[in-house]
Design a protein around this motif. Structure first.
Motif, PDB file in Angstrom:
ATOM      1  N   GLU A   1       0.827  -1.205   0.000  1.00  0.00           N
ATOM      2  CA  GLU A   1       0.000   0.000   0.000  1.00  0.00           C
ATOM      3  C   GLU A   1       0.863   1.258   0.000  1.00  0.00           C
ATOM      4  O   GLU A   1       0.598   2.226   0.726  1.00  0.00           O
ATOM      5  CB  GLU A   1      -0.963  -0.004   1.192  1.00  0.00           C
ATOM      6  N   GLY A   2       1.930   1.190  -0.808  1.00  0.00           N
ATOM      7  CA  GLY A   2       2.794   2.350  -0.978  1.00  0.00           C
ATOM      8  C   GLY A   2       3.856   2.523   0.083  1.00  0.00           C
ATOM      9  O   GLY A   2       4.672   3.443  -0.004  1.00  0.00           O
ATOM     10  N   ILE A   3       3.905   1.644   1.082  1.00  0.00           N
ATOM     11  CA  ILE A   3       4.849   1.780   2.195  1.00  0.00           C
ATOM     12  C   ILE A   3       5.833   0.609   2.176  1.00  0.00           C
ATOM     13  O   ILE A   3       5.425  -0.558   2.031  1.00  0.00           O
ATOM     14  CB  ILE A   3       4.113   1.807   3.556  1.00  0.00           C
ATOM     15  N   TRP A   4       7.118   0.918   2.334  1.00  0.00           N
ATOM     16  CA  TRP A   4       8.121  -0.148   2.438  1.00  0.00           C
ATOM     17  C   TRP A   4       8.027  -0.804   3.817  1.00  0.00           C
ATOM     18  O   TRP A   4       8.028  -0.121   4.846  1.00  0.00           O
ATOM     19  CB  TRP A   4       9.526   0.404   2.237  1.00  0.00           C
ATOM     20  N   VAL A   5       7.974  -2.132   3.819  1.00  0.00           N
ATOM     21  CA  VAL A   5       7.850  -2.899   5.061  1.00  0.00           C
ATOM     22  C   VAL A   5       8.948  -3.955   5.107  1.00  0.00           C
ATOM     23  O   VAL A   5       9.143  -4.694   4.131  1.00  0.00           O
ATOM     24  CB  VAL A   5       6.465  -3.595   5.141  1.00  0.00           C
ATOM     25  N   GLU A   6       9.666  -4.029   6.234  1.00  0.00           N
ATOM     26  CA  GLU A   6      10.688  -5.061   6.388  1.00  0.00           C
ATOM     27  C   GLU A   6      10.043  -6.431   6.514  1.00  0.00           C
ATOM     28  O   GLU A   6       9.042  -6.599   7.236  1.00  0.00           O
ATOM     29  CB  GLU A   6      11.562  -4.787   7.613  1.00  0.00           C
ATOM     30  N   VAL A   7      10.610  -7.410   5.815  1.00  0.00           N
ATOM     31  CA  VAL A   7      10.101  -8.776   5.855  1.00  0.00           C
ATOM     32  C   VAL A   7      11.280  -9.737   5.947  1.00  0.00           C
ATOM     33  O   VAL A   7      12.444  -9.341   5.866  1.00  0.00           O
ATOM     34  CB  VAL A   7       9.265  -9.101   4.593  1.00  0.00           C
ATOM     35  N   SER A   8      11.004 -11.013   6.079  1.00  0.00           N
ATOM     36  CA  SER A   8      12.061 -12.025   6.092  1.00  0.00           C
ATOM     37  C   SER A   8      12.593 -12.224   4.687  1.00  0.00           C
ATOM     38  O   SER A   8      11.960 -11.851   3.693  1.00  0.00           O
ATOM     39  CB  SER A   8      11.510 -13.348   6.623  1.00  0.00           C
TER      40      SER A   8
END
Length: 886
Positions: A281-288
């Motif tokens: 949704e337009g936002i960078w999110v840290e993931v594995s």
């Protein structure tokens, strides 16, 4: 050295040495340590400190070992009681003036070692008047100075900048920057050589004073330009704290530039991305890593063959080899390219068409062998500073130098001949030079008859290019053209270097071919000290193309059609048949719904490609853009959907390939930051998720390189183990016992043995001045920053030079009412940007020059759509613009 041997006795020992060897060098080679303060292997002997005096039988007084050559029958004593007493007395005199406080400043310095050896201690006090103004990288406190002169000499004899001189009288003689209060206010280029050579710590790296001595050192290769300097990288507490040159490196020979020595801050920059991310949704999110890799693989599967890969000229050869293999086997496409497309693809094409091999013909070592050097469309003292310093030193020593460049660069200012053509008119000038050589009977007829073909048609095409017509088109004098041609043809051997000022034009390939034709006409090919040599921009741009990151070429820059069979046999898979899209072609295709997913590795097309507005519109047509990088690039910020954090060049093993075809080792200095991974790991992980894991069974970089060696015979003799033993090796090197090849085409040319002339026809650029756009803009890189400045913006280089500026002739500035440092808006038919003006006569009236490193400047908003007709390389060097005070 002459090669003959002399026999002598040193301290009663029989020694045999090559004639011409100094006693100091001979003794050091034999393990006899003679004390010195003013000696440095990079410098000619000065005999200032006199600590190296030795007794020679038959001489009435001791002689300085640094300046005395070994002679047949000599009997030498190096450590007699009288000599040792003299040395102790000299050291006591020096120590009396050295501050007793802050002993850490002397740590690991040659002077400290001598004081400890002779039982002498500093007994002076710091003098505040000898502390110089602050410099970002060098702390200068001449309270510790012993006036050995090494800083003065290394600046003059190695860098050639002449910043340091001696000031004062008697015991107060000290070095001082000429015509300025301190280094930061001088013309110093911050190479750091003065601090590197200083034996006492009077000139010291700020980083060492702040962080102390490194705990360990690792030898590797510089991650900046295509020169390929070797580094010793110091590490403390898991972080890079210091960089020094490798003393015996064949390329940089114990020298570095400001970027190579001090540009390592990016490795631990606070904004470096060290965890995988996906955009939601337009936002960078840290993931594995598992989630990020699966997101990337799913995106590539969804694209259903409408995929492409942009490879990186900053990663290793091994990783570039895997990149093109990944594109062809995991994505089943030849849509793979690298940034050579936007810089030196015309060099490969132009040299390939004439010589049969699209790479530098000679070596940097030939700079010292050349009788004359021709520099065309390149500014090596800023863009390839170590090469530039070597060329400058030859010119200062009297070697004829010809520079062809619209700007009065540092080399142009000292050249015997400087021709400043209007941007976009290289080809007419070079063709007129060729005509002069033929008309005046200056060609090497024996070479032409024995080793070339097609001369008659080429010569006929030159009839329209009299020096007078070329002079009118180019804006130079006809006599200047004649003088340049005569000197190039008659001073042997003649060596040519060229840069992006030749290649980044709509006829970049033809411009390079014209240089190759000049070399053929004069027999300046296949011999030491000669040839045609592109100065490559990024550290591994040569390697990325040679490793097959090119839509119509495989490993070794071998054509798809001719090398497919051997690759299919070694890879155990069928390759796609049709050539793929170029880097710019992929971006174009994204805007036409022909490309839906793009993998971008260490590349920022939104910032780097011309006509930024059109680039953005096209990239917006992608469904997914997967970025593998250290930082959130402009491309990633605007269009990225998955971000895979990569290890830096200091965090991996492998090799780079420099401009002169030299393959050199890259070694891991520190572990990857955070959870970042090497590109090798990322590509293998992603290939496995796409069902191609069986083709990527590599445990390390050496295993990848060994497979590449099987696909390209020219590197078959270069293994990691051999590079570790011997140092860098230049290809072709077909076998382990082959020494490598310093000079190409010594016996013939590929594909039949003859080089091919062909007629060349000039096509003017569509970027011409008009009433609405009365200026011709040129662009390029500066000394203190690097391309998009992702790396150098994390250093203190900005304190030495602001990121970008617009060089503007004072006459133009007066007409515009613009003063030094004021902001100028630059507008073309394609877009606009704004930069602060720097008023200088380096540029001609009507031809401003902009550097392009800073994101804020975004110079490519204004560059246009022109492309080289053969390679598609953008026309960055010619843009018609208007200027106004902002």
């Amino acid at each position: 050295m002459t090669g003959t041997l002399v026999h002598l006795r040193v301290n009663g020992r029989e020694i045999v040495a090559p004639s011409g060897t100094t006693l100091l060098a001979l003794c050091r080679a034999e393990g006899i340590q003679i004390p010195t303060l003013c000696s440095d292997p990079r410098l000619k002997p000065a005999s200032n400190c006199r600590l190296c005096e030795v007794e020679v039988l038959g001489e009435s007084r001791p002689l300085c070992a640094c300046a005395t050559e070994a002679r047949e029958g000599m009997e030498v004593a190096t450590h007699t009681p009288a000599l040792e007493a003299f040395r102790r007395t000299m050291l006591e005199w020096y120590a009396a003036h050295i501050p007793a406080e802050d002993p850490a400043r002397l740590a690991e310095k040659p002077f400290q070692a001598l004081l400890q050896t002779y039982g002498v201690a500093p007994a002076g006090a710091r003098r505040p008047d000898l502390k110089q103004p602050d410099h970002p990288y060098l702390d200068v406190d001449l309270s510790w100075c012993v006036a050995c002169g090494r800083c003065v000499r290394i600046c003059e004899d190695v860098q050639g900048q002449d910043i340091w001189t001696f000031a004062g009288r008697g015991a107060d003689v000290r070095p001082a920057p000429q015509l300025s209060a301190g280094l930061a206010d001088s013309d110093c280029v911050s190479c750091g050589a003065c601090g590197d050579t200083c034996p006492t710590g009077a000139i010291e790296d700020v980083s060492r004073l702040a962080q102390g001595l490194p705990e360990r050192w690792v030898k590797t290769t510089c991650p900046y330009c295509g020169t390929g300097c070797e580094l010793q990288v110091g590490v403390k507490a898991g972080r890079i704290t210091e960089v020094r040159p490798v003393p015996d490196a064949p390329v940089n020979r114990g020298h570095l530039c400001v970027k190579g020595r001090y540009g390592f801050g990016f490795n631990d920059a606070p904004d470096r991305i060290t965890a995988p991310m996906v955009r939601r949704e337009g936002i960078w999110v840290e993931v594995s890593w598992d989630e990020a890799l699966e997101s990337a693989a799913a995106a590539l599967r969804r694209a259903e063959g409408k995929t492409g890969v942009l490879a990186s000229s900053r990663v290793t050869n091994e990783e570039n080899y895997l990149t093109q293999k990944f594109a062809r086997l995991a994505l089943h496409t030849n849509n793979v390219d690298c940034c050579a497309r936007v810089c030196h693809a015309p060099s490969a094409a132009g040299l390939g068409k004439v010589f049969g091999t699209g790479a530098a013909t000679n070596s940097f070592a030939d700079i010292e062998r050349a009788g004359l050097i021709l520099v065309v469309g390149a500014n090596p003292t800023e863009n390839h500073p170590i090469v530039g310093a070597r060329i400058r030193q030859r010119a200062r020593a009297g070697m004829p130098l010809i520079v062809i460049d619209p700007r009065r660069t540092e080399l142009a200012a000292i050249a015997d001949v400087h021709l400043a053509p209007h941007p976009g008119t290289n080809l007419p000038l070079l063709l007129a030079m060729a005509r002069v050589i033929l008309d005046e009977g200056l060609a090497d007829t024996a070479f032409l008859q024995a080793r070339t073909e097609g001369l008659e048609a080429f010569a006929a095409s030159l009839q329209v290019w009299t020096p007078e017509r070329a002079a009118d088109v180019c804006g130079v004098s006809s006599e200047g053209i004649r003088t340049a041609a005569r000197r190039y043809a008659t001073v042997k051997p003649a060596m040519c270097f060229h840069g992006l000022g030749v290649t980044e034009h709509i006829q970049g390939t033809d411009g390079v071919a014209a240089l190759a034709h000049l070399a053929l006409l004069t027999g300046s090919v296949g011999i030491p000290g000669a040839g045609v040599n592109p100065l490559r921009g990024q550290n591994n741009v040569q390697g990325s193309a040679q490793m097959g990151c090119e839509p119509s070429r495989l490993t070794g820059y071998q054509k798809l059609a001719t090398a497919r069979e051997i690759h299919e046999a070694i890879w155990g898979a069928v390759l796609p048949v049709e050539p793929g899209l170029t880097a710019l072609g992929m971006v174009d295709a994204a805007g036409e719904d022909r490309l839906k997913a793009l993998v971008v590795i260490g590349y920022d097309p939104l910032l780097s490609h011309p006509n930024a507005q059109e680039t953005a519109e096209n990239l917006n047509g992608l469904d997914d853009l997967i970025v593998v990088d250290l930082f959130l690039t402009e491309t990633a910020k605007a269009f990225g959907t998955v971000f895979l954090p990569a290890a830096s060049a200091f965090e991996k093993e492998g090799t780079f390939m420099n401009s002169e075809r030299r393959v050199q080792r890259v070694r891991q200095v520190v572990p990857p930051r955070g959870s970042s991974r090497t590109d090798l790991e990322i590509l293998c992980n992603l290939a496995e998720r796409l069902g191609a894991g069986a083709h990527f069974p590599f445990a390390d970089a050496a295993a990848v390189w060994d497979e590449a060696r099987r696909t390209w015979p020219a590197i078959a003799g270069i293994s990691h183990a051999r590079l570790d033993r011997e140092g860098g090796i230049q290809w072709p090197c077909p076998a382990e016992d082959h020494p490598g090849t310093a000079v190409l085409h010594t016996d013939g040319f590929p594909g039949g043995g003859r080089a091919a002339f062909r007629p060349l026809t000039w096509r003017p650029s569509e970027e011409v001045v008009t009433e609405a756009h009365p200026f011709l803009l040129n662009t390029g890189r500066g000394l203190f920053h690097f391309n998009a400045a992702t790396m150098t913006r994390h250093t203190r280089n900005g304190e030495l030079r602001e990121d970008d500026r617009l060089e503007l002739h004072p006459d133009d500035a007066a007409d515009l009412g613009v003063g030094e440092g004021e902001v100028v808006q630059v507008r073309s038919r394609h877009g606009a940007f704004a930069l602060r003006a720097h008023l200088t006569a380096v540029v001609r009236p009507g031809e401003p020059f902009a550097t392009f490193q800073a994101v804020e400047a975004y110079v490519n908003r204004a560059t246009g759509q022109g492309r080289d007709s053969v390679t598609g390389t953008p026309e960055y060097k010619v843009t018609a613009v208007s200027l106004r005070k902002a």
